[in-house]
Design a protein around this motif. Structure first.
Motif, PDB file in Angstrom:
ATOM      1  N   HIS A  60       0.550  -0.946   0.171  1.00 52.62           N
ATOM      2  CA  HIS A  60      -0.069   0.103   0.069  1.00 52.62           C
ATOM      3  C   HIS A  60       1.375   0.846  -0.137  1.00 52.62           C
ATOM      4  CE1 HIS A  60      -3.006  -2.845   0.963  1.00 52.62           C
ATOM      5  NE2 HIS A  60      -3.573  -1.556   0.854  1.00 52.62           N
ATOM      6  N   THR A  65      -2.011   3.690   7.816  1.00 52.25           N
ATOM      7  CA  THR A  65      -3.279   4.064   7.635  1.00 52.25           C
ATOM      8  C   THR A  65      -3.223   1.519   7.709  1.00 52.25           C
ATOM      9  OG1 THR A  65      -4.425   5.669   7.552  1.00 52.25           O
ATOM     10  CG2 THR A  65      -6.445   3.582   7.232  1.00 52.25           C
ATOM     11  N   PRO A  66      -3.471   1.476   6.519  1.00 52.90           N
ATOM     12  CA  PRO A  66      -3.826   0.450   6.102  1.00 52.90           C
ATOM     13  C   PRO A  66      -2.646  -1.123   7.588  1.00 52.90           C
ATOM     14  CG  PRO A  66      -2.534   0.522   4.177  1.00 52.90           C
ATOM     15  CD  PRO A  66      -2.825   1.800   4.865  1.00 52.90           C
ATOM     16  N   HIS A  69      -3.731  -0.950  10.290  1.00 52.46           N
ATOM     17  CA  HIS A  69      -4.702  -2.006  10.571  1.00 52.46           C
ATOM     18  C   HIS A  69      -4.539  -2.917  11.366  1.00 52.46           C
ATOM     19  CE1 HIS A  69      -8.327   1.163   8.336  1.00 52.46           C
ATOM     20  NE2 HIS A  69      -7.648   1.741   9.510  1.00 52.46           N
ATOM     21  N   ALA A  70      -3.731  -3.733   9.954  1.00 51.11           N
ATOM     22  CA  ALA A  70      -3.086  -4.634  10.268  1.00 51.11           C
ATOM     23  C   ALA A  70      -2.264  -5.459  11.242  1.00 51.11           C
ATOM     24  CB  ALA A  70      -2.215  -5.071   8.345  1.00 51.11           C
ATOM     25  N   ALA A  95     -14.288  -8.038  14.790  1.00 54.02           N
ATOM     26  CA  ALA A  95     -14.669  -7.151  14.045  1.00 54.02           C
ATOM     27  C   ALA A  95     -14.713  -5.470  15.143  1.00 54.02           C
ATOM     28  CB  ALA A  95     -15.676  -7.092  12.925  1.00 54.02           C
ATOM     29  N   TRP A  98     -11.588  -5.298  17.325  1.00 56.81           N
ATOM     30  CA  TRP A  98     -10.424  -4.610  16.166  1.00 56.81           C
ATOM     31  C   TRP A  98     -10.802  -3.186  16.281  1.00 56.81           C
ATOM     32  CZ3 TRP A  98     -10.964  -1.928  11.151  1.00 56.81           C
ATOM     33  CH2 TRP A  98      -9.948  -1.808  10.676  1.00 56.81           C
ATOM     34  N   ALA A  99     -12.484  -2.816  16.191  1.00 54.92           N
ATOM     35  CA  ALA A  99     -12.457  -1.106  15.779  1.00 54.92           C
ATOM     36  C   ALA A  99     -12.462  -0.371  16.917  1.00 54.92           C
ATOM     37  CB  ALA A  99     -14.057  -1.071  15.529  1.00 54.92           C
ATOM     38  N   LEU A 106     -10.978   5.533  12.387  1.00 54.17           N
ATOM     39  CA  LEU A 106     -10.464   3.990  12.495  1.00 54.17           C
ATOM     40  C   LEU A 106      -9.543   4.473  10.354  1.00 54.17           C
ATOM     41  CD1 LEU A 106     -11.315   1.228  11.435  1.00 54.17           C
ATOM     42  CD2 LEU A 106     -12.728   1.801  13.026  1.00 54.17           C
ATOM     43  N   ARG A 107     -10.760   5.163   9.520  1.00 51.65           N
ATOM     44  CA  ARG A 107     -10.276   4.767   8.040  1.00 51.65           C
ATOM     45  C   ARG A 107      -9.379   5.898   7.503  1.00 51.65           C
ATOM     46  NH1 ARG A 107     -15.310   1.629   5.837  1.00 51.65           N
ATOM     47  NH2 ARG A 107     -16.862   1.844   7.394  1.00 51.65           N
TER      48      ARG A 107
END
Lengths: 267, 527
Positions: A60, A65-66, A69-70, A95, A98-99, A106-107
């Motif tokens: 990415h 961000t990813p 997330h990961a 989920a 996680w969130a 978070l996006r």
């Protein structure tokens, strides 16, 4: 002679005192063992999270961000046991868990923080993500156009190298406090001179830096550690690293800071 | 009171704790290691798929390059045919150029001879000399004619031979073996097999190949006949224009584009035939070989390769120097010879081959035709070839049509051969006869809440992408240059990625699909 059938009351009292004296140590041995094994498990997951973060970043354009997330996904099993039965499907619980640790936005700006409500009062970052490579200064163009044509034999290909510092939450009562203060003392960050919790008769434990050779922690990691432990939020910084070639061109826009927020710069 | 057993009980409990923690830690470590291994194998498989695709695309592009080269050569052969005819046109053109002095001196003869004028004798001699020169050039043309038909036919065959290439068949072989490989996940399978070496049993890791994965392969790769599909590679072209332009632009040899050097050769050939004392002043020659629309003898406006043409034109200037006094001693003549050859497809009989003063003695559609064209491609003479689906090159949401390729690798913890490692504990506690037993399952087969997690699944996406190094990176993907490369990308690299990924996971591992969906809804972006 058969002392066991008719013990003297004095001897009986002696055993009780002995027990009382050794009990804290015994309890600590058991709880500490548990805690150390759990830290070991946390370390395994930190390695896994670092792998996932790098894999995400590599594909990415180095975007934090990813990567966050990961990494959060990788660490999640040690943060919250979502697999336990509860409301909703297991996938849903996963989920949610996680969130709930990535903040309101978070996006775009995921903030991997402990949730005081779910994490026994802990707050602050769950982990720091340090990008050791590529350095921001090495990205001169908008996009690293030659990411797939490294010069020479290819060994100088642009790599994404990451250090993940997992602020592992110590979960076992008593052991968390004892281990934290021992660590602080060992690292020379904070001496401990109150009653020795493992030997209550010892009014001055005198835990301090004993050896010149101690783990060389970054200044910022030390400060964060002291600050959290002194606030009663017992954590241990587990560090894991991973590296991979950039499979997509690094983009300057993703490297405005060297490290992924909320990780401080200069680590 | 017996206290002897106290320590033993404590020791046993501690030992149990130790054993539990050691086995759990080992178990977690193994699971993490196996998960990383699974993902790495999936990445290797996806990357290999992308590399295989990029290589096939490069092969196809190189063959197209060869085809373009062939077509350039074809325009060269056609140019030579036309230019050779221009020589014959020039032989005739010299005669024609002599017509001007001839008319001049003949007029003098007509005017002066009946009245016995002073220039009658010299003009009559000049007319005779000119007619002798003209018939010499006609004889030369007839001499050439003897060899001509044989050579002309051969040249025509050579031009035709350039059209009937095996490029398309070769490209299709290459493409179908790639497609077949990807549909059956063969490459991914062989990588999984490599990873299985030294494993507990033969096929611990399996490369999946199911309907959903195959439909993504088709959607990404198969462009179909005439680019009717949405995939990257069209088995036959949709539009040939860019190929024709590439060919026209590749005719670098200035003889083909402008007949550079053509005039000098013809001049040298004509010069010795000129009668002594007459001068051949100039011979010019221009012309070109090209692929125009039907019947157009020009490529200045448009080219579309309906036909193959070559034409030549120019001028000849000579001076007749032999008139004796009192006649004017010299007189200049000129002419504009022309030649062209036109080759159409087999069923179109309007092929032509003519030059100033002559044309083929054999029917041109036998000697200078091109091959058969399928009805749906007619009229046209451009050979078949594969092409990149240019319907997609403007679609940034679809990565400009560059194909993403998924690989899914699975390890099934539920298989009977998959004997659990000793540290993967499984206990069943029957705490009371009436209530249900409580189980502790560390084998990674089922969650406590009952979900089946036995199919450990890793999905990875590779992409074959076109990149011309340097300042040309904006060049759209195509099958004209062999600059295809491969890399790993996000599984959601294009607009359809989210849907494709869910479809593939749903068919491959239901629980993974559920987790995917739940996380995707929350905004997870690291696919």
């Amino acid at each position: 002679m058969d002392t066991e059938e008719s013990p003297h009351s004095a001897q009986s009292g002696q055993a009780a005192v002995e027990s009382a004296l050794t009990l804290p140590l015994l309890v600590f041995l058991i709880l500490g063992t548990l805690q150390l094994f759990m830290m070991l498990q946390g370390r395994i997951m930190a390695e896994y999270a670092a792998f996932q973060a790098v894999r995400a970043g590599s594909r990415h354009h180095g975007d934090c961000t990813p990567m966050i997330h990961a990494a959060m996904g990788g660490l999640l099993p040690t943060v919250e046991p979502f697999a336990r039965p509860g409301s909703g499907s297991a996938a849903q619980r996963l989920a949610d868990a996680w969130a709930s640790r990535l903040g309101p936005d978070l996006r775009r700006y995921p903030m991997p923080n402990y949730e005081p409500g779910r994490d026994s009062g802990h707050d602050g970052p769950i982990f720091w993500l340090v990008r050791e490579s590529p350095r921001t200064v090495s990205l001169n163009e908008k996009e690293d156009l030659d990411f797939d044509t490294p010069s020479g034999d290819g060994s100088n290909a642009k790599r994404l190298e990451v250090r993940l510092i997992y602020w592992y939450r110590l979960r076992i009562p008593f052991a968390d406090w004892v281990i934290s203060r021992m660590v602080l003392a060992h690292l020379g960050l904070k001496e401990y001179n109150a009653v020795n919790p493992l030997m209550v008769t010892d009014k001055d434990a005198g835990w301090k830096k004993e050896s010149e050779l101690v783990a060389n922690l970054d200044l910022k990691v030390r400060d964060e550690l002291v600050q959290r432990v002194m606030a009663g939020k017992y954590v241990f910084p587990i560090q894991a690293t991973y590296g991979m070639r950039m499979m997509t061109p690094a983009r300057k826009v993703h490297f405005e800071t060297q490290n992924c927020e909320p990780t401080p710069e200069g680590l | 009171m017996n206290r002897r057993g106290q320590t033993l009980v404590l020791f046993a409990l501690t030992l149990l704790l130790m054993v539990l923690m050691v086995t759990m830690t080992l178990s977690i470590g193994m699971k993490a290691r196996e998960k990383i291994e699974l993902q790495t194998v999936a990445d290797a498989a996806a990357y290999s798929n992308a590399v295989a695709t990029a290589r096939a695309f490069n092969g196809i592009s190189l063959m197209n390059r060869a085809l373009v080269g062939n077509m350039v050569a074809m325009s060269g052969v056609e140019s030579l045919i036309s230019w050779s005819s221009y020589y014959r046109a020039a032989l005739h053109g010299v005669s024609e150029a002599y017509d001007k002095p001839l008319e001049h001196y003949a007029a003098i003869v007509t005017a002066q001879c009946p009245s016995g004028g002073p220039q009658c004798a010299c003009a009559t001699q000049a007319v005779l000399d000119i007619e002798a020169a003209q018939s010499k050039f006609k004889e030369e043309d007839q001499k050439v004619q003897k060899e001509w038909d044989k050579l002309d036919r051969k040249a025509g065959e050579e031009a035709l031979g350039m059209q009937i290439g095996s490029v398309h068949a070769e490209q299709n072989d290459l493409y179908s073996s790639l497609e077949n490989n990807l549909l059956e996940s063969k490459l991914a399978g062989s990588i999984a097999r490599e990873a299985n070496k030294g494993g507990r049993f033969g096929d611990e890791l399996v490369a999946l190949s199911n309907e959903a994965i195959q439909s993504v392969v088709r959607q990404e790769l198969a462009g179909g006949e005439r680019c009717a599909g949405q995939g990257a590679a069209c088995t036959t072209r949709g539009n040939k224009q860019h190929f024709v332009h590439a060919t026209m632009g590749s005719r670098g040899y200035s003889f083909v584009t402008g007949r550079s050097g053509g005039a000098a050769l013809i001049y040298d050939k004509l010069k010795p035939l000129m009668p002594e004392r007459d001068t051949l002043d100039t011979v010019t020659n221009e012309g070109s070989g090209y692929f125009p629309p039907e019947g157009a003898q020009t490529h200045s406006k448009t080219v579309d390769a309906t036909e193959l043409w070559a034409d030549d034109h120019g001028s000849i200037v000579l001076t007749f120097n032999r008139a004796a006094p009192p006649c004017e001693p010299f007189f200049i003549g000129n002419s504009s010879p022309k030649a062209h050859v036109r080759s159409t497809h087999l069923d179109d009989k309007s092929d032509a081959h003519q030059w100033t003063g002559g044309q083929d003695s054999q029917p041109p559609h036998e000697v200078h035709t091109m091959g058969y064209c399928k009805p749906e491609w007619c009229p046209g003479m451009w050979p078949f070839h594969m092409d990149y689906n240019d319907n997609n090159v403007a679609d940034s949401g679809n990565n400009w049509g560059q194909p993403k390729l998924y690989s899914v690798i699975q390890r099934d913890y539920g298989r009977p051969e998959m004997h659990p490692d000793p540290w993967n504990l499984f206990f069943r506690f029957r705490l009371s006869p009436s209530s249900e037993s409580v189980t502790f399952d560390n084998r990674g087969i089922q969650l406590t809440s009952g979900e089946d997690i036995s199919q450990a699944t890793a999905l990875s996406a590779g992409i074959a992408y076109y990149k011309r190094a340097g300042p040309y990176w904006r060049e759209p993907p195509n099958f004209l240059n062999p600059f295809w490369r491969a890399t790993l990308v996000s599984a959601q690299t294009d607009a359809q990625g989210a849907r494709d990924m869910e479809r593939v996971l749903r068919e491959s591992a239901p629980f993974s699909a559920e987790v995917y969906k739940a996380l995707a809804d929350k905004g997870y972006s690291a696919w």
